[in-house]
Design an enzyme around this catalytic site. Structure first.
Site, PDB file in Angstrom:
ATOM      1  N   ASN A 208       0.848  -1.196   0.000  1.00 54.40           N
ATOM      2  CA  ASN A 208       0.000   0.000   0.000  1.00 54.40           C
ATOM      3  C   ASN A 208       0.881   1.243   0.000  1.00 54.40           C
ATOM      4  OD1 ASN A 208       0.561   0.834   2.822  1.00 54.40           O
ATOM      5  ND2 ASN A 208      -0.322  -1.181   3.225  1.00 54.40           N
ATOM      6  N   ALA A 272       1.646   1.312  11.687  1.00 55.41           N
ATOM      7  CA  ALA A 272       1.904   0.667  10.391  1.00 55.41           C
ATOM      8  C   ALA A 272       0.616   0.452   9.626  1.00 55.41           C
ATOM      9  CB  ALA A 272       2.603  -0.670  10.623  1.00 55.41           C
ATOM     10  N   LYS A 286       9.010 -17.441  -9.855  1.00 49.01           N
ATOM     11  CA  LYS A 286       8.263 -16.348 -10.483  1.00 49.01           C
ATOM     12  C   LYS A 286       7.128 -16.902 -11.356  1.00 49.01           C
ATOM     13  CE  LYS A 286       8.703 -12.494 -13.586  1.00 49.01           C
ATOM     14  NZ  LYS A 286       9.424 -11.948 -14.697  1.00 49.01           N
ATOM     15  N   ASP A 305      -4.123  -9.694  12.971  1.00 50.46           N
ATOM     16  CA  ASP A 305      -4.275  -8.283  13.343  1.00 50.46           C
ATOM     17  C   ASP A 305      -3.349  -8.023  14.534  1.00 50.46           C
ATOM     18  OD1 ASP A 305      -5.146  -5.817  14.517  1.00 50.46           O
ATOM     19  OD2 ASP A 305      -6.943  -5.973  13.265  1.00 50.46           O
ATOM     20  N   PHE A 324      -4.197   3.187  14.955  1.00 55.69           N
ATOM     21  CA  PHE A 324      -4.509   4.220  13.966  1.00 55.69           C
ATOM     22  C   PHE A 324      -5.717   3.785  13.156  1.00 55.69           C
ATOM     23  CE2 PHE A 324      -1.435   7.724  13.405  1.00 55.69           C
ATOM     24  CZ  PHE A 324      -0.679   7.486  14.539  1.00 55.69           C
ATOM     25  N   LYS A 338     -13.726   1.055  15.796  1.00 54.44           N
ATOM     26  CA  LYS A 338     -12.420   0.381  15.807  1.00 54.44           C
ATOM     27  C   LYS A 338     -11.843   0.294  17.220  1.00 54.44           C
ATOM     28  CE  LYS A 338     -10.503   0.551  11.931  1.00 54.44           C
ATOM     29  NZ  LYS A 338      -9.932   1.088  10.719  1.00 54.44           N
TER      30      LYS A 338
HETATM   31  O1  C5P Z   1      -8.398  -2.464  10.613  1.00 50.43           O
HETATM   32  P1  C5P Z   1      -7.496  -1.367  10.201  1.00 50.43           P
HETATM   33  O2  C5P Z   1      -6.397  -1.833   9.280  1.00 50.43           O
HETATM   34  O3  C5P Z   1      -8.158  -0.156   9.663  1.00 50.43           O
HETATM   35  O4  C5P Z   1      -6.810  -0.912  11.573  1.00 50.43           O
HETATM   36  C1  C5P Z   1      -5.818   0.020  11.625  1.00 50.43           C
HETATM   37  C2  C5P Z   1      -5.025  -0.155  12.876  1.00 50.43           C
HETATM   38  O5  C5P Z   1      -4.769  -1.525  13.134  1.00 50.43           O
HETATM   39  C3  C5P Z   1      -3.649   0.469  12.761  1.00 50.43           C
HETATM   40  O6  C5P Z   1      -3.243   0.877  14.044  1.00 50.43           O
HETATM   41  C4  C5P Z   1      -2.803  -0.676  12.248  1.00 50.43           C
HETATM   42  O7  C5P Z   1      -1.428  -0.499  12.553  1.00 50.43           O
HETATM   43  C5  C5P Z   1      -3.405  -1.848  12.978  1.00 50.43           C
HETATM   44  N1  C5P Z   1      -3.369  -3.125  12.252  1.00 50.43           N
HETATM   45  C6  C5P Z   1      -2.540  -4.134  12.701  1.00 50.43           C
HETATM   46  N2  C5P Z   1      -2.525  -5.337  12.065  1.00 50.43           N
HETATM   47  C7  C5P Z   1      -3.319  -5.557  10.983  1.00 50.43           C
HETATM   48  C8  C5P Z   1      -4.157  -4.527  10.509  1.00 50.43           C
HETATM   49  C9  C5P Z   1      -4.146  -3.321  11.169  1.00 50.43           C
HETATM   50  O8  C5P Z   1      -1.816  -3.934  13.684  1.00 50.43           O
HETATM   51  N3  C5P Z   1      -3.286  -6.730  10.378  1.00 50.43           N
END
Ligand code: C5P
Length: 398
Positions: A208, A272, A286, A305, A324, A338
């Site tokens: 991203n 992140a 590849k 997560d 975040f 969230k």
């Molecule tokens: O669910 P979303 O990606 O919007 O959540 C954002 C928050 O969750 C950010 O703080 C991001 O660093 C964290 N996050 C994480 N691991 C993931 C997805 C998001 O720590 N797999």
């Protein structure tokens, strides 16, 4: 930095001209600067220009009678609050690592009793060479702070790590090295930053647009307040802030493992932009185009997560967990939702619609969501957002 003084050692590299901008920034913040040039540095930047911007005598020669009678080299080495070597060539780092003192600059560094910050700049191969990496590791073990180098195109037409950190980045590192011990001394804070790269095959990946700028700025701001900071970063094109312990990772799974092994921590900030999915069976070779041109079907599976996992930990859970929320619509509703779903204590929410220019940009407009409600912060530079957040974290941990 009123009243502070820096001894700036400029060694010979194409980037030496950037020393002028660095001196200008330091002078603007009322910091006094004395420059020492190596013989080779004098070929890239003139003593006269550095003398003009620093408004101070420039020293170049170990055996100059007039210099020695004015200020002996030992006295010079102790005359400032901080020694900064920028740019620091591979040769100069090697001399520092081995205690070689064969000119004024290297003698001053060996004789000093003050903290030292180095900003390396060199060709990418020279930087990546095992000898340079070992020298830098040795210097870091001795407590010498290292800023950069950055990645990018270089004067020698090669691309990669080796570019001198930008003057404003070196300036920020100097600022944090010179500020008094802050309220987070003795605290350990974990910060994640940047995107993750999820492989499709050995050459392709899903990623991203995160630049890591906000997360890195937060790590730097926490370190500036005295925290011991572990920065777990996905692939980004920026140097780690001075004084943080950097762990580079590629994938979400690696990021989770690095975070878990960094615990215990007093607080954790998850800035992140972790990829939500990874390819279920990344290919070892590849992927080739098929004769009929049909694209491969990629099966995706959810990534762990990290924020939710760490928030749900038992006794090892950091006392304060900050997540975040980057959203493009219904920001406040999503952020409050969230906070509940992830089990964290605070959410820093921002609108990353392309029209805001926030993703990859220098500014941010955030809302701090806590159990007590939502605070709307004005649009600020990412460094200012980081500084405010670091202060809030310090208040919460006291
Ligand atoms: O669910 P979303 O990606 O919007 O959540 C954002 C928050 O969750 C950010 O703080 C991001 O660093 C964290 N996050 C994480 N691991 C993931 C997805 C998001 O720590 N797999």
């Amino acid at each position: 930095m009123n009243g502070k003084s820096v001894l700036l050692i400029v060694t010979g590299g194409v980037a030496a001209f950037k020393a002028i901008e660095l001196v200008r920034l330091l002078r603007k913040s009322q910091c006094s600067v004395t420059c020492v040039l190596t013989g080779a540095a004098g070929r890239f930047v003139t003593p006269l220009s550095l003398q003009a911007v620093s408004e101070n005598k420039v020293y170049t020669d170990l055996f100059s009678l007039s210099d020695e009678s004015e200020m002996g080299h030992i006295q010079l080495s102790r005359s400032a609050d901080l020694l900064v070597v920028a740019p620091a060539t591979a040769n100069f780092l090697a001399k520092m690592a081995n205690g070689i003192a064969d000119d004024l600059a290297s003698t001053v560094v060996l004789a000093t009793d003050k903290p030292v910050l180095v900003a390396p700049a060199m060709n990418v191969r020279m930087w990546l060479h095992a000898a340079t990496q070992a020298n830098v590791a040795r210097l870091q073990q001795r407590g010498i702070a290292v800023i950069g180098p950055n990645e990018g195109a270089m004067a020698c037409n090669e691309v990669g790590p080796g570019r001198l950190a930008e003057p404003h980045e070196i300036f920020a590192a100097i600022q944090s090295a010179l500020t008094a011990p802050g309220p987070l001394v003795g605290k350990h804070v974990l910060v994640t930053s940047g995107p993750t790269h999820e492989p499709i095959d050995p050459v392709r990946y899903i990623a991203n647009r995160s630049s890591g700028r906000q997360g890195h700025a937060i790590a730097g701001a926490l370190a500036a307040l005295g925290a011991r900071v572990t920065l777990v970063s996905g692939p980004v094109n920026m140097p780690p802030p001075a004084g943080v312990d950097l762990h580079k990772v590629e994938t979400a799974a690696e990021m989770l493992a690095a975070c878990q092994s960094a615990l215990p921590a007093d607080a954790a900030v998850f800035a992140a932009a972790v990829a939500d999915w990874r390819v279920a069976n990344a290919a070892d070779l590849k992927l080739k185009k098929t004769p009929d041109g049909a694209p491969p079907a990629l099966a995706l599976v959810p990534n762990p997560d990290i924020l939710a996992t760490i928030s749900a930990m038992g006794p090892e859970r950091p006392r304060l967990v900050v997540g975040f929320a980057a959203e493009t619509h219904d920001l406040r509703v999503h952020a409050q939702d969230k906070l509940r779903r992830k089990g964290c204590d605070w959410i820093v929410a921002n609108d990353v619609s392309p029209s805001t220019g926030i993703m990859g940009g220098l500014e941010n407009e955030v809302h701090l969501v806590t159990a007590a409600g939502i605070e709307d912060w004005p649009r600020l530079s990412k460094d200012e957002v980081a500084a405010r957040l670091a202060h809030r974290i310090a208040e919460a941990l006291i």
